[in-house]
Design a protein around this motif. Structure first.
Motif, PDB file in Angstrom:
ATOM      1  N   GLY A 100      11.980  62.768 -38.883  1.00 32.55           N
ATOM      2  CA  GLY A 100      12.872  62.961 -40.013  1.00 32.55           C
ATOM      3  C   GLY A 100      14.205  62.256 -39.822  1.00 32.55           C
ATOM      4  O   GLY A 100      14.752  61.676 -40.770  1.00 32.55           O
ATOM      5  N   ASP A 101      14.728  62.256 -38.589  1.00 36.04           N
ATOM      6  CA  ASP A 101      15.988  61.563 -38.314  1.00 36.04           C
ATOM      7  C   ASP A 101      15.846  60.053 -38.524  1.00 36.04           C
ATOM      8  O   ASP A 101      16.752  59.402 -39.051  1.00 36.04           O
ATOM      9  CB  ASP A 101      16.429  61.842 -36.873  1.00 36.04           C
ATOM     10  CG  ASP A 101      16.850  63.288 -36.668  1.00 36.04           C
ATOM     11  OD1 ASP A 101      17.201  63.951 -37.671  1.00 36.04           O
ATOM     12  OD2 ASP A 101      16.819  63.755 -35.516  1.00 36.04           O
ATOM     13  N   VAL A 102      14.716  59.500 -38.110  1.00 39.36           N
ATOM     14  CA  VAL A 102      14.496  58.065 -38.287  1.00 39.36           C
ATOM     15  C   VAL A 102      14.388  57.712 -39.765  1.00 39.36           C
ATOM     16  O   VAL A 102      14.968  56.727 -40.239  1.00 39.36           O
ATOM     17  CB  VAL A 102      13.236  57.617 -37.516  1.00 39.36           C
ATOM     18  CG1 VAL A 102      12.844  56.185 -37.888  1.00 39.36           C
ATOM     19  CG2 VAL A 102      13.469  57.713 -36.012  1.00 39.36           C
ATOM     20  N   LEU A 103      13.649  58.523 -40.511  1.00 41.35           N
ATOM     21  CA  LEU A 103      13.529  58.265 -41.948  1.00 41.35           C
ATOM     22  C   LEU A 103      14.878  58.399 -42.647  1.00 41.35           C
ATOM     23  O   LEU A 103      15.194  57.643 -43.577  1.00 41.35           O
ATOM     24  CB  LEU A 103      12.514  59.226 -42.561  1.00 41.35           C
ATOM     25  CG  LEU A 103      11.054  59.040 -42.122  1.00 41.35           C
ATOM     26  CD1 LEU A 103      10.171  60.108 -42.738  1.00 41.35           C
ATOM     27  CD2 LEU A 103      10.546  57.649 -42.468  1.00 41.35           C
ATOM     28  N   SER A 104      15.685  59.357 -42.224  1.00 42.44           N
ATOM     29  CA  SER A 104      17.019  59.512 -42.794  1.00 42.44           C
ATOM     30  C   SER A 104      17.894  58.305 -42.473  1.00 42.44           C
ATOM     31  O   SER A 104      18.658  57.834 -43.325  1.00 42.44           O
ATOM     32  CB  SER A 104      17.674  60.787 -42.263  1.00 42.44           C
ATOM     33  OG  SER A 104      16.938  61.928 -42.642  1.00 42.44           O
ATOM     34  N   TYR A 155      10.615  59.420 -31.208  1.00 39.84           N
ATOM     35  CA  TYR A 155      11.229  60.194 -30.128  1.00 39.84           C
ATOM     36  C   TYR A 155      12.043  59.279 -29.205  1.00 39.84           C
ATOM     37  O   TYR A 155      13.186  59.575 -28.851  1.00 39.84           O
ATOM     38  CB  TYR A 155      10.144  60.917 -29.334  1.00 39.84           C
ATOM     39  CG  TYR A 155      10.679  61.912 -28.324  1.00 39.84           C
ATOM     40  CD1 TYR A 155      10.858  63.239 -28.670  1.00 39.84           C
ATOM     41  CD2 TYR A 155      10.999  61.506 -27.041  1.00 39.84           C
ATOM     42  CE1 TYR A 155      11.350  64.157 -27.752  1.00 39.84           C
ATOM     43  CE2 TYR A 155      11.501  62.405 -26.118  1.00 39.84           C
ATOM     44  CZ  TYR A 155      11.676  63.739 -26.471  1.00 39.84           C
ATOM     45  OH  TYR A 155      12.175  64.634 -25.557  1.00 39.84           O
ATOM     46  N   ILE A 156      11.452  58.155 -28.821  1.00 39.89           N
ATOM     47  CA  ILE A 156      12.141  57.219 -27.941  1.00 39.89           C
ATOM     48  C   ILE A 156      13.373  56.628 -28.614  1.00 39.89           C
ATOM     49  O   ILE A 156      14.444  56.492 -28.000  1.00 39.89           O
ATOM     50  CB  ILE A 156      11.167  56.108 -27.497  1.00 39.89           C
ATOM     51  CG1 ILE A 156      10.091  56.684 -26.574  1.00 39.89           C
ATOM     52  CG2 ILE A 156      11.907  54.971 -26.804  1.00 39.89           C
ATOM     53  CD1 ILE A 156       8.966  55.725 -26.258  1.00 39.89           C
ATOM     54  N   LEU A 157      13.258  56.286 -29.891  1.00 43.11           N
ATOM     55  CA  LEU A 157      14.380  55.674 -30.603  1.00 43.11           C
ATOM     56  C   LEU A 157      15.566  56.623 -30.713  1.00 43.11           C
ATOM     57  O   LEU A 157      16.714  56.215 -30.521  1.00 43.11           O
ATOM     58  CB  LEU A 157      13.936  55.232 -31.999  1.00 43.11           C
ATOM     59  CG  LEU A 157      13.080  53.976 -32.064  1.00 43.11           C
ATOM     60  CD1 LEU A 157      12.592  53.735 -33.484  1.00 43.11           C
ATOM     61  CD2 LEU A 157      13.867  52.758 -31.573  1.00 43.11           C
ATOM     62  N   VAL A 158      15.306  57.875 -31.015  1.00 48.11           N
ATOM     63  CA  VAL A 158      16.403  58.829 -31.166  1.00 48.11           C
ATOM     64  C   VAL A 158      17.041  59.138 -29.815  1.00 48.11           C
ATOM     65  O   VAL A 158      18.263  59.239 -29.698  1.00 48.11           O
ATOM     66  CB  VAL A 158      15.909  60.114 -31.847  1.00 48.11           C
ATOM     67  CG1 VAL A 158      17.003  61.188 -31.857  1.00 48.11           C
ATOM     68  CG2 VAL A 158      15.474  59.813 -33.276  1.00 48.11           C
TER      69      VAL A 158
END
Length: 505
Positions: A100-104, A155-158
């Motif tokens: 969800g954070d990536v999509l945001s 997960y890795i990106l965040v």
């Protein structure tokens, strides 16, 4: 691809298992899991995956039997090898939130962001290339495999890719300071300033500490717990369509700060001057491995001649042969760039070894780096294995560890020197390594110099004499007095003989 996901049906046949993925259905499943989080929609950029060069393999039984916990994730599963245990790990639940954070982030940085279907479709195109990066085949349906790749990449990106902080409205910290602060937390250091920390806040900080250490350990250090880096890069490209923020920059900066903080390496292998090709890691452990290339290999100066070598002697044996151990500081300006940069003087009188700071994760990192090399001898080399063999034989007894600790070569906070020596002695169990192969053993010239000194009897006698008499000031004074007395006696005897042979002269 785009439009209303409830009306759009896309079917994609995958060559790997001849299965059909219902993209909208899979997207809907993830949306249900995202129901408690804010999410946005997005649009897609194509691209092909590079051919795999570093493969991900299971650690051999002969190696993992000594300490299997060094190779198994305890907090979060990444990739297919430990996917079956993923539901029981604490880190699995947060992957959906990070999606969800990536999509945001994608919605906040594009007027026409990608849809969830687009992410899944692009990763579905990469599935065949991803499966080729693993030695083993997996009986995982394409639907679940693509879902796993998306969640793990997010997960890795965040956690490591600066997906959220650089683009928020709040003024970001300087990159180096932010990375250093995260590294401090990952190593058990929490800076609270000079204020009193409330009990609840202190407890929360301790929980964050433990999670940060667990994430670094599981995601960066474990050879089996990896996904190909091009998957992470693809998800990052879909999130930031401008292409101005390569994900490698952020993750490589984090890795550099982590290894500098732990004093393992100060190298920056991903920073090159044009027109050199920028090195691309195969996965996150391989990115760390790139920081451990010895300077002698980077310069291309590999010595292949000379006498055959066998095993290393212990530090105590070298000490008795007159070898002095010195700590070699890490420095990017002509000095040691990592702990692997061992240097010996021309005659073998001094051995300079970068300090190895041993903590709870040192053995895990070294063992998994060796596991990466054992699975990829041609692509990754064997220099970390050569270093580990060197240290495991140099410091295999308590007396050796005590000597090297006094010289500043080893720093540890474990129970005693014997415990450290036992860990060193078992470090390379099951590893395949040829001491006398120049392409495998970059320390072979160092071993040859030290071996010549060790076999030199006059030097060993002189070294033994110095260590036995000259290290004790009273014995030194007595030896000097005895020598002076002997010289005086010889002179007196000579004069007595001369006076007898030539009377009156």
């Amino acid at each position: 691809m785009g439009g209303d996901p409830t009306r759009c049906v896309a079917e994609l046949e995958m060559k790997t298992d001849s299965c059909v993925i219902d993209i909208p259905s899979l997207a809907q499943q993830l949306r249900v899991e995202l129901s408690s989080f804010k999410s946005s929609t997005a649009r897609v950029v194509g691209g092909a995956a590079p051919p795999p060069c570093i493969i991900v393999d299971k650690v051999g039984e002969s190696t993992r039997n000594h300490d299997p916990h060094e190779y198994v994730p305890q907090f979060v599963s990444i990739g297919p090898y430990h996917r079956a245990a993923g539901d029981h790990l604490a880190g699995e639940a947060i992957k959906v939130k990070y999606l969800g954070d990536v999509l945001s982030a994608a919605a906040a940085n594009s007027t026409a962001p990608m849809t969830l279907e687009d992410y899944l479709s692009e990763l579905a195109h990469l599935e065949h290339s991803v499966r080729r990066c693993y030695v083993h085949s997996f009986d995982i349906p394409s639907r679940e495999f693509v879902r796993m790749l998306l969640l793990d990449a997010c997960y890795i990106l965040v956690r490591f890719g600066d997906v959220l902080t650089p683009r928020t409205a709040a003024p970001p910290q300087p990159a180096a300071a932010a990375a250093a602060e995260e590294v401090a937390v990952a190593n058990g250091v929490v800076h609270a300033g000079h204020r009193v920390v409330p009990t609840e806040e202190r407890r929360a900080a301790a929980d964050d500490q433990q999670m940060a250490v667990a994430v670094v350990r599981d995601v960066l250090y474990l050879a089996e717990n990896q996904i190909p880096f091009f998957v992470v890069d693809k998800v990052h490209q879909l999130t930031f369509l401008d292409g101005e923020t390569p994900v490698l920059d952020a993750i490589a900066r984090y890795a550099h700060e982590l290894l500098s903080w732990t004093e393992y390496s100060v190298a920056t292998p991903t920073v090159v001057a044009p027109p050199a090709l920028r090195p691309e890691p195969a996965n996150l452990l391989h990115l760390l491995h790139m920081h451990f290339t010895p300077t002698v290999l980077a310069s291309g100066k590999v010595s292949r001649g000379g006498r055959s070598v066998g095993r290393w002697r212990t530090a105590t044996e070298y000490h008795y042969a007159g070898v002095t151990f010195k700590r070699r500081p890490l420095s990017g300006n002509g000095g040691a760039r990592s702990i692997l940069d061992v240097k010996v003087s021309r005659r073998g009188g001094a051995l300079q070894v970068p300090r190895l700071s041993i903590d709870g994760e040192t053995w895990r990192l070294l063992r998994n780096l060796m596991a990466l090399e054992q699975s990829n001898p041609s692509a990754a080399g064997s220099h970390v294995t050569a270093y580990c063999v060197f240290m495991s034989q140099l410091a295999c007894t308590a007396r050796d560890v005590e000597l090297l600790s006094r010289r500043g070569v080893i720093v540890h906070g474990l129970g005693n020197d014997g415990e450290v020596a036992g860990l060193f002695a078992n470090l390379c169990k099951g590893a395949v390594f040829d001491f006398d192969e120049a392409d495998q053993n970059y320390l072979r010239p160092v071993c040859q110099v030290l071996d010549r000194r060790f076999r030199s009897r006059p030097r060993r006698w002189m070294a033994s004499l110095r260590q036995k008499y000259f290290l004790n000031p009273w014995l030194t004074a007595g030896l000097v007095a005895a020598t002076i007395g002997l010289v005086c006696t010889v002179i007196q005897a000579v004069y007595s003989v001369l006076s007898y042979v030539k009377p009156g002269s």
